[in-house]
Design a protein around this motif. Structure first.
Motif, PDB file in Angstrom:
ATOM      1  N   LYS A   1     -17.507  -1.940  -7.964  1.00 18.33           N
ATOM      2  CA  LYS A   1     -18.723  -0.936  -8.016  1.00 18.33           C
ATOM      3  C   LYS A   1     -18.551  -0.276  -6.586  1.00 18.33           C
ATOM      4  CE  LYS A   1     -21.959  -3.414 -10.965  1.00 18.33           C
ATOM      5  NZ  LYS A   1     -23.311  -4.071 -10.944  1.00 18.33           N
ATOM      6  N   SER A   2     -18.050  -0.857  -5.381  1.00 19.16           N
ATOM      7  CA  SER A   2     -17.888  -0.028  -4.265  1.00 19.16           C
ATOM      8  C   SER A   2     -16.709   0.526  -4.134  1.00 19.16           C
ATOM      9  CB  SER A   2     -18.284  -1.474  -3.313  1.00 19.16           C
ATOM     10  OG  SER A   2     -17.226  -2.317  -3.314  1.00 19.16           O
ATOM     11  N   SER A   3     -15.436   0.281  -4.921  1.00 22.86           N
ATOM     12  CA  SER A   3     -14.124   0.763  -4.755  1.00 22.86           C
ATOM     13  C   SER A   3     -13.618   1.106  -5.823  1.00 22.86           C
ATOM     14  CB  SER A   3     -13.307  -0.048  -3.721  1.00 22.86           C
ATOM     15  OG  SER A   3     -12.885  -1.073  -4.646  1.00 22.86           O
ATOM     16  N   ARG A   4     -12.250   1.660  -5.561  1.00 24.69           N
ATOM     17  CA  ARG A   4     -11.821   2.125  -6.913  1.00 24.69           C
ATOM     18  C   ARG A   4     -10.733   1.027  -7.516  1.00 24.69           C
ATOM     19  NH1 ARG A   4      -8.209   4.822  -2.235  1.00 24.69           N
ATOM     20  NH2 ARG A   4      -6.616   3.530  -2.037  1.00 24.69           N
ATOM     21  N   ARG A   5     -10.728  -0.142  -6.853  1.00 25.37           N
ATOM     22  CA  ARG A   5      -9.624  -1.339  -6.895  1.00 25.37           C
ATOM     23  C   ARG A   5      -9.917  -1.813  -8.374  1.00 25.37           C
ATOM     24  NH1 ARG A   5      -5.805  -1.828  -2.871  1.00 25.37           N
ATOM     25  NH2 ARG A   5      -5.565  -3.870  -4.170  1.00 25.37           N
ATOM     26  N   GLY A   6      -8.847  -2.224  -9.100  1.00 31.83           N
ATOM     27  CA  GLY A   6      -8.782  -3.104 -10.104  1.00 31.83           C
ATOM     28  C   GLY A   6      -8.721  -4.705  -9.696  1.00 31.83           C
ATOM     29  N   LEU A   7      -8.371  -5.616 -10.490  1.00 31.00           N
ATOM     30  CA  LEU A   7      -8.107  -7.039 -10.043  1.00 31.00           C
ATOM     31  C   LEU A   7      -6.729  -7.053  -9.386  1.00 31.00           C
ATOM     32  CD1 LEU A   7     -10.115  -8.825 -12.969  1.00 31.00           C
ATOM     33  CD2 LEU A   7     -10.581  -8.475 -10.390  1.00 31.00           C
ATOM     34  N   GLY A   8      -6.656  -7.176  -7.978  1.00 32.19           N
ATOM     35  CA  GLY A   8      -5.284  -7.083  -7.443  1.00 32.19           C
ATOM     36  C   GLY A   8      -4.697  -5.607  -7.494  1.00 32.19           C
ATOM     37  N   PHE A   9      -4.734  -4.723  -8.362  1.00 34.39           N
ATOM     38  CA  PHE A   9      -4.365  -3.207  -8.493  1.00 34.39           C
ATOM     39  C   PHE A   9      -5.072  -2.537  -7.689  1.00 34.39           C
ATOM     40  CE2 PHE A   9      -2.372  -5.388 -12.069  1.00 34.39           C
ATOM     41  CZ  PHE A   9      -0.971  -5.364 -12.282  1.00 34.39           C
TER      42      PHE A   9
ATOM     43  N   GLU B   1      -7.503   8.991 -14.116  1.00 40.28           N
ATOM     44  CA  GLU B   1      -8.133   7.856 -14.082  1.00 40.28           C
ATOM     45  C   GLU B   1      -7.454   6.590 -14.633  1.00 40.28           C
ATOM     46  OE1 GLU B   1     -12.728   6.315 -14.681  1.00 40.28           O
ATOM     47  OE2 GLU B   1     -12.317   8.336 -15.050  1.00 40.28           O
ATOM     48  N   SER B   2      -6.535   6.820 -15.491  1.00 38.51           N
ATOM     49  CA  SER B   2      -5.673   5.676 -15.761  1.00 38.51           C
ATOM     50  C   SER B   2      -4.762   4.987 -15.053  1.00 38.51           C
ATOM     51  CB  SER B   2      -5.245   6.307 -17.447  1.00 38.51           C
ATOM     52  OG  SER B   2      -3.876   6.847 -17.055  1.00 38.51           O
ATOM     53  N   VAL B   3      -4.654   5.783 -13.886  1.00 33.32           N
ATOM     54  CA  VAL B   3      -3.395   5.475 -13.212  1.00 33.32           C
ATOM     55  C   VAL B   3      -3.621   4.484 -12.264  1.00 33.32           C
ATOM     56  CG1 VAL B   3      -1.916   6.268 -10.978  1.00 33.32           C
ATOM     57  CG2 VAL B   3      -2.581   7.719 -12.858  1.00 33.32           C
ATOM     58  N   TYR B   4      -2.822   3.392 -12.294  1.00 35.37           N
ATOM     59  CA  TYR B   4      -2.669   2.085 -11.298  1.00 35.37           C
ATOM     60  C   TYR B   4      -1.563   1.732 -10.780  1.00 35.37           C
ATOM     61  CZ  TYR B   4      -1.029  -0.366 -15.472  1.00 35.37           C
ATOM     62  OH  TYR B   4      -0.383  -0.796 -16.592  1.00 35.37           O
ATOM     63  N   GLY B   5      -1.454   0.949  -9.897  1.00 43.18           N
ATOM     64  CA  GLY B   5      -0.014   0.450  -8.998  1.00 43.18           C
ATOM     65  C   GLY B   5      -0.467   0.051  -7.561  1.00 43.18           C
ATOM     66  N   HIS B   6       0.297   0.240  -6.522  1.00 44.86           N
ATOM     67  CA  HIS B   6       0.105   0.037  -5.382  1.00 44.86           C
ATOM     68  C   HIS B   6       1.135   0.692  -4.476  1.00 44.86           C
ATOM     69  CE1 HIS B   6      -1.623  -2.646  -2.212  1.00 44.86           C
ATOM     70  NE2 HIS B   6      -2.353  -3.222  -3.180  1.00 44.86           N
TER      71      HIS B   6
ATOM     72  N   ARG C   1      -5.728   1.938  -7.479  1.00 46.38           N
ATOM     73  CA  ARG C   1      -6.034   2.642  -8.616  1.00 46.38           C
ATOM     74  C   ARG C   1      -6.161   4.064  -8.147  1.00 46.38           C
ATOM     75  NH1 ARG C   1      -7.167   2.459 -13.458  1.00 46.38           N
ATOM     76  NH2 ARG C   1      -9.322   3.698 -13.093  1.00 46.38           N
ATOM     77  N   TYR C   2      -6.289   4.873  -8.888  1.00 45.72           N
ATOM     78  CA  TYR C   2      -6.537   6.351  -8.451  1.00 45.72           C
ATOM     79  C   TYR C   2      -7.967   6.453  -7.987  1.00 45.72           C
ATOM     80  CZ  TYR C   2      -8.566  11.048 -10.218  1.00 45.72           C
ATOM     81  OH  TYR C   2      -8.995  12.130 -10.206  1.00 45.72           O
ATOM     82  N   ASP C   3      -7.980   7.189  -6.960  1.00 43.80           N
ATOM     83  CA  ASP C   3      -9.073   7.604  -6.268  1.00 43.80           C
ATOM     84  C   ASP C   3     -10.014   8.713  -7.120  1.00 43.80           C
ATOM     85  OD1 ASP C   3     -11.108   8.128  -4.274  1.00 43.80           O
ATOM     86  OD2 ASP C   3     -10.268   6.755  -2.985  1.00 43.80           O
ATOM     87  N   LEU C   4     -11.302   8.115  -7.491  1.00 44.12           N
ATOM     88  CA  LEU C   4     -12.131   9.176  -8.208  1.00 44.12           C
ATOM     89  C   LEU C   4     -12.652  10.271  -7.102  1.00 44.12           C
ATOM     90  CD1 LEU C   4     -14.336   6.766 -10.149  1.00 44.12           C
ATOM     91  CD2 LEU C   4     -12.514   8.151 -10.902  1.00 44.12           C
ATOM     92  N   ASP C   5     -12.354  10.170  -5.760  1.00 42.92           N
ATOM     93  CA  ASP C   5     -12.858  11.270  -4.991  1.00 42.92           C
ATOM     94  C   ASP C   5     -11.473  12.240  -4.908  1.00 42.92           C
ATOM     95  OD1 ASP C   5     -13.008  12.977  -3.059  1.00 42.92           O
ATOM     96  OD2 ASP C   5     -13.851  11.449  -1.487  1.00 42.92           O
ATOM     97  N   ALA C   6     -11.416  13.274  -5.788  1.00 43.32           N
ATOM     98  CA  ALA C   6     -10.443  14.312  -5.715  1.00 43.32           C
ATOM     99  C   ALA C   6     -10.038  14.906  -4.480  1.00 43.32           C
ATOM    100  CB  ALA C   6     -10.646  15.374  -6.847  1.00 43.32           C
TER     101      ALA C   6
END
Length: 572
Positions: free
Chosen positions: A487-495, A513-518, A497-502
């Motif tokens: 709720k406080s960041s763009r993060r997944g669990l370990g991954f 919004e589907s993009v993830y990685g590192h 992600r795409y930042d919602l702040d364009a």
């Protein structure tokens, strides 16, 4: 239960259809004539010991090169093929039928009768029937042509790199499809995309943001681009190769520690809302005892971002030569005293303060802790477990920790000329100081790999857990860990992600919004885009000869990713 089963079947079929999309661009002239046990395409590579037998390694170089991209292969010609029979359990034969004599087929029949898989990949328009030399327990593929394209298609057919659509024995694509660089997928201007990427890559080199780099792009299971640029160093002596091995830095977090945690989660050996104190006896009486694994994976545990352990070293802790008391190799001529990680580093991490728990603070200490959890639960070192459970089985041939134990120094791209800590050029030893002091194996860094290996891993995640006909994760597990969970960041669990702040355009102006990685500190990244069925890999050594921010300042990684998206958008 029936509904859940049908959903899983549908998801698996979707993943297979995605992989098959790329095959629709090109016609595979290979026909699978016989495979009564449905062995092809070869699936789990963990126990496969493969021998390639040909009449001429030069004549069939295209086949050999292509097949070696999928699995380690020992090559033999007709003068020494008997050794291949005794040392392997899968025999792949490539050639025209007339090139092999009757006594050769007698030995192949004998090998097949003893349970070895014998796969004959025939080239050319022979007049021999199936009965000429082969038996029903052999596997038989045929391509009417003899050129390099036919050889590549045969090789990819064996491992699932191309779907087999000719004849009645059809097979789906299950692994990455590699092209020769001259084929253009329908609707995509790869030449234009390549020119754009070339310009950005050459800018990075000319501006000394990095001496060299590798870019790889995969779309719908097909490799659209894999290209190397520049040299290992600015003296321009060792040209960068697309198969070179790079220090992944923090890409280790999502390519080693996180997938192992996902695996243990699926096995019900860990629970995300259980605590570090529950899994780690050493953490029970610390301020981290009640910190949940979920919080740690989200970087919301309040841990210190980074502890410069090397600054606390005392005289005698490091030796320029190996001895019985200094076995932890940090570089070619730097050895740390035994037990330093266990006795000093890990206790210091456990005793470190917690500040602002619940808020997002990116912390390497988080992944040190998750590595400890994984090793405690499995009872094995993380590097050993990953190699046996995932890397070897899926066909990732270069990935791993401490690559100097497995590969020549020249195959590994150097990183920093360390003038402070190790006092030498770092090549084949992890750049991160803490990971080096942990014997090269850490949860946040230490992993090395080629672009191809990351592409395999990325495609497996894009397929939501399957690759090569083997399921490594349930789709729901991949979705859980890679989707936004904070709720406080763009993060997944370990991954990441795409930042919602364009306005941040992270990781690209055109990402979604589907993009993830590192990303990784040494100048690396792996980004996966389910919406576009895209895998993007960038590997560089931007920390050579010392740490520079030019790669960031020039926005090299994101601009190359922009060029990829522009190509996709132009095709719409």
């Amino acid at each position: 239960m029936k509904t859940k089963f049908l959903i899983l079947c549908a998801l698996f079929a979707y993943a297979q259809s995605v992989m098959a999309q790329s095959s629709a661009y090109f016609v595979n002239r290979t026909e699978l004539i016989a495979d009564k046990d449905n062995f092809l395409p070869i699936a789990d590579l963990g126990d496969a010991k493969i021998a390639l037998i040909s009449t001429s390694q030069k004549k069939y170089a295209a086949f050999q090169e292509q097949i070696s991209r999928y699995a380690p292969v020992s090559s033999y010609d007709l003068s020494n093929y008997r050794k291949g029979i005794s040392n392997t359990n899968v025999l792949i034969i490539i050639g025209e039928r007339a090139e092999f004599k009757a006594d050769f087929w007698e030995r192949m029949r004998n090998a097949a009768s003893k349970g070895k898989k014998v796969i004959f990949c025939e080239l050319g328009d022979s007049r021999f029937g199936f009965s000429a030399g082969l038996t029903s327990n052999m596997i038989y593929l045929k391509n009417q042509n003899t050129n390099s394209i036919a050889q590549r298609d045969l090789a990819m057919s064996v491992f699932g790199g191309m779907a087999i659509t000719q004849g009645s024995n059809k097979r789906s694509q299950t692994r990455l499809q590699y092209a020769d660089g001259n084929e253009q997928p329908i609707g995509l201007d790869i030449s234009k995309m390549t020119r754009k990427i070339d310009a950005v890559a050459n800018e990075a080199i000319n501006e000394h943001a990095t001496p060299g780099l590798v870019v790889m792009v995969v779309k719908s299971g097909r490799v659209l681009l894999e290209k190397s640029y520049g040299f290992h160093t600015y003296d321009n002596k060792e040209r960068t190769d697309k198969d070179d091995i790079f220090d992944l830095a923090s890409v280790s977090k999502i390519s080693a520690t996180t997938p192992l945690i996902m695996h243990l989660y699926e096995q019900h050996k860990i629970q995300l809302d259980s605590t570090l104190g529950f899994y780690l006896p050493a953490a029970k009486n610390t301020n981290k005892a009640k910190t949940t694994l979920r919080t740690v994976l989200l970087h919301e545990g309040g841990f210190e971002p980074y502890i410069p352990f090397y600054r606390a070293l005392k005289t005698g802790d490091i030796s320029r030569t190996r001895s019985s008391t200094h076995q932890v190799q940090l570089a070619d001529q730097a050895f740390l005293k035994n037990g330093y990680y266990e006795n000093i580093m890990w206790p210091r991490m456990l005793a470190s303060p917690i500040r602002n728990a619940g808020q997002y603070v990116y912390s390497d200490i988080s992944m040190y802790a998750m590595k400890e959890v994984a090793e405690t639960v499995t009872g094995k070192p993380i590097d050993v477990y990953l190699e046996d459970w995932l890397y070897k089985r899926i066909g990732m041939q270069t990935i791993g920790y401490n690559p100097r134990k497995r590969f020549p120094k020249t195959k590994i791209v150097p990183t920093e000329n360390d003038t402070v800590f190790r006092k030498e050029l770092i090549q084949g030893f992890v750049h991160d100081q803490g990971a080096a002091m942990a014997n090269g194996v850490a949860g946040h860094a230490g992993l090395f790999a080629s672009a191809t290996d990351l592409a395999i891993y990325g495609q497996m995640l894009l397929n939501r857990g399957t690759y090569g006909g083997v399921r490594y994760f349930n789709p729901a597990t991949v979705d859980l860990f890679t989707s936004r969970q904070s709720k406080s960041s763009r993060r997944g669990l370990g991954f990441d992600r795409y930042d919602l702040d364009a306005s941040k355009a992270y990781p690209s102006r055109f990402a979604n919004e589907s993009v993830y990685g590192h990303t990784g500190f040494t100048g690396t990244c792996l980004w996966i885009d389910p919406k576009h069925q895209l895998v993007y890999i960038f590997l560089s050594n931007r920390v050579y000869p010392d740490v520079s921010n030019k790669l960031y300042d020039l926005n090299i990684r994101s601009r190359i990713q922009d060029a990829i998206y522009e190509t996709l958008n132009d095709a719409k």
